[in-house]
Design a protein around this motif. Sequence first.
Motif, short mmCIF file in Angstrom:
data_model
loop_
_atom_site.label_atom_id
_atom_site.label_comp_id
_atom_site.label_asym_id
_atom_site.label_seq_id
_atom_site.Cartn_x
_atom_site.Cartn_y
_atom_site.Cartn_z
N ALA A 94 0.86 -1.30 -0.07
CA ALA A 94 0.11 -0.05 -0.03
C ALA A 94 0.71 1.18 0.05
O ALA A 94 0.60 2.22 -0.66
N GLU A 95 2.07 1.16 0.55
CA GLU A 95 3.05 2.30 0.61
C GLU A 95 3.29 2.97 -0.77
O GLU A 95 3.42 4.13 -1.10
N GLY A 96 3.23 2.00 -1.78
CA GLY A 96 3.41 2.47 -3.09
C GLY A 96 2.35 2.76 -3.78
O GLY A 96 2.45 3.07 -5.18
N ALA A 97 1.12 3.08 -3.38
CA ALA A 97 0.04 3.54 -3.99
C ALA A 97 -0.23 4.49 -4.80
O ALA A 97 -0.52 4.54 -6.04
N ASP A 98 0.44 5.50 -4.30
CA ASP A 98 0.64 6.98 -4.79
C ASP A 98 1.29 6.70 -6.35
O ASP A 98 0.84 7.32 -7.28
N ARG A 99 2.49 6.18 -6.40
CA ARG A 99 3.33 5.97 -7.49
C ARG A 99 2.57 5.07 -8.47
O ARG A 99 2.46 5.66 -9.66
N ARG A 100 1.78 4.13 -8.22
CA ARG A 100 1.03 3.25 -9.11
C ARG A 100 -0.40 4.14 -9.51
O ARG A 100 -0.46 3.94 -10.82
N ILE A 101 -0.76 4.69 -8.71
CA ILE A 101 -2.01 5.69 -9.17
C ILE A 101 -1.52 6.70 -10.39
O ILE A 101 -2.45 6.95 -11.44
N ALA A 102 -0.36 7.47 -9.93
CA ALA A 102 0.09 8.38 -10.82
C ALA A 102 0.45 7.83 -12.12
O ALA A 102 0.17 8.28 -13.19
N TYR A 103 1.07 6.69 -12.09
CA TYR A 103 1.64 6.09 -13.50
C TYR A 103 -0.01 5.55 -14.25
O TYR A 103 0.16 5.88 -15.42
N GLN A 104 -0.84 5.02 -13.60
CA GLN A 104 -1.90 4.62 -14.51
C GLN A 104 -2.82 5.96 -14.94
O GLN A 104 -3.33 6.08 -16.13
N SER A 105 -2.61 7.08 -14.29
CA SER A 105 -3.23 8.18 -14.69
C SER A 105 -2.77 8.98 -15.87
O SER A 105 -3.36 9.82 -16.47
N THR A 106 -1.39 8.62 -16.29
CA THR A 106 -0.69 9.18 -17.18
C THR A 106 -0.86 8.61 -18.48
O THR A 106 -0.68 9.18 -19.67
N HIS A 107 -1.85 7.36 -18.55
CA HIS A 107 -2.36 6.93 -19.84
C HIS A 107 -3.75 6.99 -19.91
O HIS A 107 -4.51 6.84 -18.95
N PRO A 108 -4.16 7.38 -21.26
CA PRO A 108 -5.21 7.87 -21.74
C PRO A 108 -6.25 6.54 -21.45
O PRO A 108 -6.07 5.49 -21.81
N VAL A 109 -7.52 6.85 -21.29
CA VAL A 109 -8.59 5.90 -21.20
C VAL A 109 -8.94 5.51 -22.86
O VAL A 109 -8.95 4.35 -22.81
N ALA A 110 -9.03 6.32 -23.53
CA ALA A 110 -9.38 6.31 -25.06
C ALA A 110 -8.13 5.58 -25.52
O ALA A 110 -7.05 5.88 -25.44
N ALA A 111 -8.40 4.69 -26.63
CA ALA A 111 -7.41 3.99 -27.28
C ALA A 111 -6.67 5.20 -28.39
O ALA A 111 -5.59 4.70 -28.82
N ALA A 112 -7.37 6.11 -28.73
CA ALA A 112 -7.00 6.90 -29.78
C ALA A 112 -6.43 8.42 -28.93
O ALA A 112 -6.95 8.84 -27.89
#
Length: 196
Positions: free
Chosen positions: A178-196
């Motif tokens: 859980a201590e690494g959650a902020d890094r993982r959330i930030a990483y995921q949010s840098t990728h767009p939801v839409a494929a294009a």
Amino acid sequence: MTATEGLRRALDEPGFRPLPGPVTVLLEAVEAPPRLAAHLRIVHDVACDLAGWVDGRYPAAGADPAAVAFGAATHDIGKALHPDELSGPGAEHEPAGYELLLSYGVDERLARFARTHAAWHEDGIGIDDLLVSLADKVWKAKRVRDLEQLLVDRLAVAAGEAPWQAFLMLDDVLGGIAEGADRRIAYQSTHPVAAA
């Protein structure tokens, strides 16, 4: 950036374990949104840590780290067909992902994680299913007491130890993840939801 470039970036960026080769090929074939690929990498990474810990500390529990890794890497693949569920609620991706994996020749033993990752309370759920479900929660520091208790009970029985002992061991591991959650959330949010 093209859809293919976005997906490749999500699959190849350093920081998390790469997904198994067949999963990468599958994600490219279904033109998975970059956010989905990033999420699968994160959950796969956490699941590998959990499965490795269980396999080392509780070998009698019978966890299959390879199955857990594959299950975590594909658990949400149905969101490629239901991309609205990448940013909102919904469970249509669960049966859709299971059917999608079967249609690509994935064995039912591995495809099942697409439909079981949110069904840990149902009968017939094994320890590998619990580990994928848990990884899908704790990657963002979400703790689910009922889910954790199911795993604790199985670990305690396998090791012949008191449930409180298994709880303390698991709690320590989950706290570290859980201590690494902020890094993982930030990483995921840098990728767009839409494929294009």
